[in-house]
Design a protein around this motif. Structure first.
Motif, PDB file in Angstrom:
ATOM      1  N   LYS A  14       6.157   9.484  -3.663  1.00 47.43           N
ATOM      2  CA  LYS A  14       5.397   8.591  -4.536  1.00 47.43           C
ATOM      3  C   LYS A  14       3.901   8.641  -4.181  1.00 47.43           C
ATOM      4  CE  LYS A  14       5.588   3.761  -6.113  1.00 47.43           C
ATOM      5  NZ  LYS A  14       4.767   2.863  -5.277  1.00 47.43           N
ATOM      6  N   HIS A  15       3.620   8.587  -2.878  1.00 48.88           N
ATOM      7  CA  HIS A  15       2.225   8.628  -2.418  1.00 48.88           C
ATOM      8  C   HIS A  15       1.572   9.956  -2.834  1.00 48.88           C
ATOM      9  CE1 HIS A  15      -1.253   7.684  -0.055  1.00 48.88           C
ATOM     10  NE2 HIS A  15      -1.045   8.655   0.815  1.00 48.88           N
ATOM     11  N   CYS A  44       1.048   5.448   4.401  1.00 53.42           N
ATOM     12  CA  CYS A  44       0.302   6.137   3.351  1.00 53.42           C
ATOM     13  C   CYS A  44      -1.180   5.869   3.559  1.00 53.42           C
ATOM     14  CB  CYS A  44       0.751   5.640   1.987  1.00 53.42           C
ATOM     15  SG  CYS A  44       2.487   6.026   1.658  1.00 53.42           S
ATOM     16  N   LEU A  45      -1.934   6.907   3.803  1.00 54.96           N
ATOM     17  CA  LEU A  45      -3.352   6.751   4.111  1.00 54.96           C
ATOM     18  C   LEU A  45      -4.215   7.302   2.981  1.00 54.96           C
ATOM     19  CD1 LEU A  45      -2.168   5.996   6.829  1.00 54.96           C
ATOM     20  CD2 LEU A  45      -3.809   7.488   7.939  1.00 54.96           C
ATOM     21  N   PHE A  55      -7.914  17.428   3.123  1.00 55.52           N
ATOM     22  CA  PHE A  55      -7.740  15.995   3.331  1.00 55.52           C
ATOM     23  C   PHE A  55      -8.326  15.604   4.676  1.00 55.52           C
ATOM     24  CE2 PHE A  55      -4.462  15.536   6.615  1.00 55.52           C
ATOM     25  CZ  PHE A  55      -3.967  16.823   6.686  1.00 55.52           C
ATOM     26  N   SER A  56      -8.815  14.367   4.728  1.00 57.10           N
ATOM     27  CA  SER A  56      -9.184  13.718   5.986  1.00 57.10           C
ATOM     28  C   SER A  56      -8.623  12.323   5.905  1.00 57.10           C
ATOM     29  CB  SER A  56     -10.699  13.627   6.154  1.00 57.10           C
ATOM     30  OG  SER A  56     -11.271  14.900   6.205  1.00 57.10           O
ATOM     31  N   MET A  57      -7.975  11.901   6.968  1.00 56.75           N
ATOM     32  CA  MET A  57      -7.399  10.565   6.954  1.00 56.75           C
ATOM     33  C   MET A  57      -8.466   9.531   7.277  1.00 56.75           C
ATOM     34  SD  MET A  57      -3.760  11.181   8.766  1.00 56.75           S
ATOM     35  CE  MET A  57      -2.795  12.624   8.327  1.00 56.75           C
ATOM     36  N   GLU A  61      -7.707   3.294   8.796  1.00 57.32           N
ATOM     37  CA  GLU A  61      -6.283   3.213   8.439  1.00 57.32           C
ATOM     38  C   GLU A  61      -5.422   3.922   9.497  1.00 57.32           C
ATOM     39  OE1 GLU A  61      -7.072   3.309   3.613  1.00 57.32           O
ATOM     40  OE2 GLU A  61      -5.844   4.855   4.539  1.00 57.32           O
ATOM     41  N   GLN A  62      -5.971   5.021  10.002  1.00 61.76           N
ATOM     42  CA  GLN A  62      -5.262   5.782  11.028  1.00 61.76           C
ATOM     43  C   GLN A  62      -5.065   4.919  12.281  1.00 61.76           C
ATOM     44  OE1 GLN A  62      -7.373   9.472  11.378  1.00 61.76           O
ATOM     45  NE2 GLN A  62      -5.691  10.495  12.393  1.00 61.76           N
TER      46      GLN A  62
END
Ligand code: ZN
Length: 137
Positions: A14-15, A44-45, A55-57, A61-62
């Motif tokens: 879903k994410h 989910c970030l 991508f970068s998280m 949030e991490q």
């Protein structure tokens, strides 16, 4: 072998879909018992790159995810990201950025959006990739 529950699996897919057209990313919390890795919680970030190819998280949030993993007595067992337009295998960049050979690297391919493909890999120091068996329970 990696075991993941239906709900957790659905959360990852879903994410990945909600992130389209960009890559989506997240972390995996779980436990390892007698060689089997159980994925227990999906984080989910936000992909701060907002890109279709990178991508970068989000660091905040991490940090919050790691804190939650610890407070639930889980381990950070790996991460995942999506490939909106390419197959579920690590790109050259994914291999280059794979800094920890003990972590699992999950990739969701949405090349065929209606039939997503989720695969999980280990990537060693020599950047050799080995696919792990995933069982959805
Ligand atoms: Zn990738």
């Amino acid at each position: 072998m990696i075991q993941i529950g239906q709900e957790e699996y659905k959360t990852i897919i879903k994410h990945a879909k909600e992130g389209l057209p960009n890559e989506a990313c997240g972390l995996l919390g779980g436990i390892v018992v007698s060689g089997v890795t159980y994925v227990k919680k999906i984080y989910c970030l936000t992909n701060t790159d907002a890109s279709r190819e990178h991508f970068s998280m989000d660091p905040k949030e991490q940090f919050a995810a790691i804190k939650d993993i610890r407070s639930n007595n889980l381990q950070l067992i790996g991460n995942f990201h999506s490939h909106p337009e390419t197959p579920a295998r690590p790109s050259d960049e994914d291999k280059r950025l794979a800094y920890d050979s003990t972590l699992l690297y999950g990739i969701v391919s949405l090349m065929a959006e209606d039939s997503p493909v989720f695969k999980v890999f280990h990537i060693n120091e020599a950047k050799e990739v080995s696919e792990e068996e995933v069982v959805i329970i």
